[in-house]
Motif scaffolding. Sequence first.
Motif, PDB file in Angstrom:
ATOM      1  N   ILE A 141      17.550   0.563   4.124  1.00  0.00           N
ATOM      2  CA  ILE A 141      17.781  -0.364   5.255  1.00  0.00           C
ATOM      3  C   ILE A 141      16.437  -0.853   5.786  1.00  0.00           C
ATOM      4  O   ILE A 141      16.241  -2.047   6.014  1.00  0.00           O
ATOM      5  CB  ILE A 141      18.622   0.296   6.367  1.00  0.00           C
ATOM      6  N   ILE A 142      15.489   0.071   5.949  1.00  0.00           N
ATOM      7  CA  ILE A 142      14.165  -0.307   6.438  1.00  0.00           C
ATOM      8  C   ILE A 142      13.451  -1.190   5.415  1.00  0.00           C
ATOM      9  O   ILE A 142      12.861  -2.215   5.781  1.00  0.00           O
ATOM     10  CB  ILE A 142      13.351   0.954   6.807  1.00  0.00           C
ATOM     11  N   ALA A 143      13.528  -0.841   4.137  1.00  0.00           N
ATOM     12  CA  ALA A 143      12.923  -1.676   3.090  1.00  0.00           C
ATOM     13  C   ALA A 143      13.574  -3.063   3.080  1.00  0.00           C
ATOM     14  O   ALA A 143      12.892  -4.074   2.881  1.00  0.00           O
ATOM     15  CB  ALA A 143      13.066  -1.006   1.724  1.00  0.00           C
ATOM     16  N   GLY A 144      14.872  -3.121   3.314  1.00  0.00           N
ATOM     17  CA  GLY A 144      15.566  -4.403   3.399  1.00  0.00           C
ATOM     18  C   GLY A 144      15.098  -5.234   4.585  1.00  0.00           C
ATOM     19  O   GLY A 144      14.925  -6.456   4.473  1.00  0.00           O
ATOM     20  N   LYS A 145      14.872  -4.592   5.716  1.00  0.00           N
ATOM     21  CA  LYS A 145      14.361  -5.295   6.899  1.00  0.00           C
ATOM     22  C   LYS A 145      12.951  -5.843   6.644  1.00  0.00           C
ATOM     23  O   LYS A 145      12.629  -6.950   7.060  1.00  0.00           O
ATOM     24  CB  LYS A 145      14.348  -4.374   8.123  1.00  0.00           C
ATOM     25  N   ILE A 146      12.130  -5.059   5.962  1.00  0.00           N
ATOM     26  CA  ILE A 146      10.788  -5.525   5.614  1.00  0.00           C
ATOM     27  C   ILE A 146      10.888  -6.740   4.703  1.00  0.00           C
ATOM     28  O   ILE A 146      10.203  -7.747   4.903  1.00  0.00           O
ATOM     29  CB  ILE A 146       9.974  -4.394   4.945  1.00  0.00           C
ATOM     30  N   ASP A 164      20.538   8.952  10.765  1.00  0.00           N
ATOM     31  CA  ASP A 164      20.990   7.941  11.726  1.00  0.00           C
ATOM     32  C   ASP A 164      20.215   6.640  11.566  1.00  0.00           C
ATOM     33  O   ASP A 164      18.989   6.624  11.614  1.00  0.00           O
ATOM     34  CB  ASP A 164      20.819   8.474  13.148  1.00  0.00           C
ATOM     35  N   THR A 165      20.945   5.549  11.382  1.00  0.00           N
ATOM     36  CA  THR A 165      20.322   4.228  11.244  1.00  0.00           C
ATOM     37  C   THR A 165      20.557   3.345  12.464  1.00  0.00           C
ATOM     38  O   THR A 165      20.071   2.218  12.507  1.00  0.00           O
ATOM     39  CB  THR A 165      20.862   3.503   9.993  1.00  0.00           C
ATOM     40  N   SER A 166      21.270   3.850  13.451  1.00  0.00           N
ATOM     41  CA  SER A 166      21.659   3.008  14.590  1.00  0.00           C
ATOM     42  C   SER A 166      20.480   2.584  15.463  1.00  0.00           C
ATOM     43  O   SER A 166      20.581   1.606  16.200  1.00  0.00           O
ATOM     44  CB  SER A 166      22.698   3.723  15.457  1.00  0.00           C
ATOM     45  N   ASN A 167      19.370   3.296  15.385  1.00  0.00           N
ATOM     46  CA  ASN A 167      18.222   2.978  16.246  1.00  0.00           C
ATOM     47  C   ASN A 167      17.088   2.265  15.517  1.00  0.00           C
ATOM     48  O   ASN A 167      15.980   2.159  16.050  1.00  0.00           O
ATOM     49  CB  ASN A 167      17.689   4.255  16.896  1.00  0.00           C
ATOM     50  N   ILE A 168      17.337   1.785  14.296  1.00  0.00           N
ATOM     51  CA  ILE A 168      16.289   1.071  13.570  1.00  0.00           C
ATOM     52  C   ILE A 168      15.984  -0.233  14.300  1.00  0.00           C
ATOM     53  O   ILE A 168      16.890  -0.978  14.663  1.00  0.00           O
ATOM     54  CB  ILE A 168      16.699   0.796  12.109  1.00  0.00           C
ATOM     55  N   GLN A 169      14.700  -0.465  14.510  1.00  0.00           N
ATOM     56  CA  GLN A 169      14.252  -1.657  15.226  1.00  0.00           C
ATOM     57  C   GLN A 169      13.235  -2.424  14.386  1.00  0.00           C
ATOM     58  O   GLN A 169      12.533  -1.834  13.576  1.00  0.00           O
ATOM     59  CB  GLN A 169      13.545  -1.258  16.524  1.00  0.00           C
ATOM     60  N   VAL A 170      13.173  -3.693  14.640  1.00  0.00           N
ATOM     61  CA  VAL A 170      12.094  -4.524  14.114  1.00  0.00           C
ATOM     62  C   VAL A 170      11.327  -4.993  15.344  1.00  0.00           C
ATOM     63  O   VAL A 170      11.857  -5.738  16.162  1.00  0.00           O
ATOM     64  CB  VAL A 170      12.624  -5.740  13.318  1.00  0.00           C
ATOM     65  N   ALA A 222       0.854  -1.186   0.000  1.00  0.00           N
ATOM     66  CA  ALA A 222       0.000   0.000   0.000  1.00  0.00           C
ATOM     67  C   ALA A 222       0.892   1.239   0.000  1.00  0.00           C
ATOM     68  O   ALA A 222       1.525   1.560   1.001  1.00  0.00           O
ATOM     69  CB  ALA A 222      -0.901  -0.002   1.228  1.00  0.00           C
ATOM     70  N   GLY A 223       0.984   1.894  -1.138  1.00  0.00           N
ATOM     71  CA  GLY A 223       1.858   3.058  -1.283  1.00  0.00           C
ATOM     72  C   GLY A 223       3.218   2.626  -1.797  1.00  0.00           C
ATOM     73  O   GLY A 223       3.869   1.781  -1.194  1.00  0.00           O
ATOM     74  N   VAL A 224       3.622   3.181  -2.940  1.00  0.00           N
ATOM     75  CA  VAL A 224       4.878   2.741  -3.544  1.00  0.00           C
ATOM     76  C   VAL A 224       5.862   3.903  -3.732  1.00  0.00           C
ATOM     77  O   VAL A 224       6.434   4.104  -4.786  1.00  0.00           O
ATOM     78  CB  VAL A 224       4.646   1.955  -4.856  1.00  0.00           C
ATOM     79  N   GLY A 225       6.050   4.633  -2.639  1.00  0.00           N
ATOM     80  CA  GLY A 225       7.072   5.674  -2.606  1.00  0.00           C
ATOM     81  C   GLY A 225       8.385   5.051  -2.166  1.00  0.00           C
ATOM     82  O   GLY A 225       8.773   3.988  -2.638  1.00  0.00           O
ATOM     83  N   GLY A 226       9.063   5.696  -1.221  1.00  0.00           N
ATOM     84  CA  GLY A 226      10.372   5.231  -0.766  1.00  0.00           C
ATOM     85  C   GLY A 226      10.366   3.816  -0.225  1.00  0.00           C
ATOM     86  O   GLY A 226      11.154   2.971  -0.651  1.00  0.00           O
ATOM     87  N   ILE A 227       9.497   3.526   0.694  1.00  0.00           N
ATOM     88  CA  ILE A 227       9.439   2.191   1.283  1.00  0.00           C
ATOM     89  C   ILE A 227       8.870   1.190   0.285  1.00  0.00           C
ATOM     90  O   ILE A 227       9.484   0.174  -0.043  1.00  0.00           O
ATOM     91  CB  ILE A 227       8.611   2.191   2.588  1.00  0.00           C
ATOM     92  N   GLY A 228       7.672   1.452  -0.226  1.00  0.00           N
ATOM     93  CA  GLY A 228       6.987   0.491  -1.088  1.00  0.00           C
ATOM     94  C   GLY A 228       7.736   0.141  -2.354  1.00  0.00           C
ATOM     95  O   GLY A 228       7.829  -1.035  -2.722  1.00  0.00           O
ATOM     96  N   SER A 229       8.292   1.132  -3.040  1.00  0.00           N
ATOM     97  CA  SER A 229       8.993   0.840  -4.299  1.00  0.00           C
ATOM     98  C   SER A 229      10.262   0.039  -4.044  1.00  0.00           C
ATOM     99  O   SER A 229      10.604  -0.859  -4.816  1.00  0.00           O
ATOM    100  CB  SER A 229       9.316   2.129  -5.060  1.00  0.00           C
ATOM    101  N   ILE A 270       8.588  -1.472  11.774  1.00  0.00           N
ATOM    102  CA  ILE A 270      10.012  -1.295  11.517  1.00  0.00           C
ATOM    103  C   ILE A 270      10.321   0.191  11.389  1.00  0.00           C
ATOM    104  O   ILE A 270       9.583   0.933  10.745  1.00  0.00           O
ATOM    105  CB  ILE A 270      10.451  -2.028  10.220  1.00  0.00           C
ATOM    106  N   GLY A 271      11.422   0.614  11.997  1.00  0.00           N
ATOM    107  CA  GLY A 271      11.885   1.999  11.923  1.00  0.00           C
ATOM    108  C   GLY A 271      12.557   2.379  13.219  1.00  0.00           C
ATOM    109  O   GLY A 271      12.806   1.531  14.078  1.00  0.00           O
TER     110      GLY A 271
END
Length: 178
Positions: free
Chosen positions: A161-166, A126-132, A6-13, A142-143
Motif C-alpha cells: 500500500i505504501i509502495a503504491g502511494k509512492i 493496520d493500514t488505516s493510519n497510512i498518510q501521505v 535508494a535501497g531495494v528491499g520491501g519499499i524499493g523493490s 508516506i507511512g
Amino acid sequence: MKIGIAGVGGIGSNVAMHLVRSGITNLKFGDFDKIEKSNLNRQFYFEDQIGKYKAEALRENLTKISHGNYEYEIIKFNEKNIKDFFKDCDILVEGFDKKEFKKLFVEELYDRDKILITVSGIGGVDTSNIQVIQKLKNFYVIGDMVSDISKYKTYSHKVNIIAGKISEIILKELYNEK
C-alpha cells in the motif's frame, strides 16, 4: 525523467515493480544487501534468488515485466557516494530500513530541483493510519508515522500500500495530475 531508488528491499523493490507495470522504465537503484528467505513475504524477489544481491535480482525481475533502462549498483550508500550516484535522477525514493540511512538520504539529497519521497512507519498490520504528508513542494513522507519496523513485524499488504502511494505520487508528478 529518471527515478532513483535508494535501497531495494520491501519499499524499493515494490515501488520499482509498480512503476515498471505502469510504463515507467527509466530507473536507477542501489543496495548492498542480499536476498534472504525472510524477505520473500514482502519484497519483489523469489525463492530461487535467495543469496543474490537485491539490486542485481531486481533488475532481472523488472526485465521480465518490460525491457527498459534499469541502472543498478551493488553499493552501500554514505555521505561520499550518495549524491554522485543519484545526480542524474529527478525523483528520489528512500527505501532504507535503518534510521541513519534515512537521515543520510534527506540530508545529502534534499535539493529544490528534485522530488524526495521518504517513508516512516511501515510495520504492523493496520493500514488505516497510512498518510501521505507533503512537507514541502518537493518533499513527501508516506507511512503511519509510528510503527517502526524495529518494534513491529512487516507485512506485504502494508508495504505494498505504501509502495503504491509512492508510485502514485511519482505518476502524478510525471503526468502533472496533481
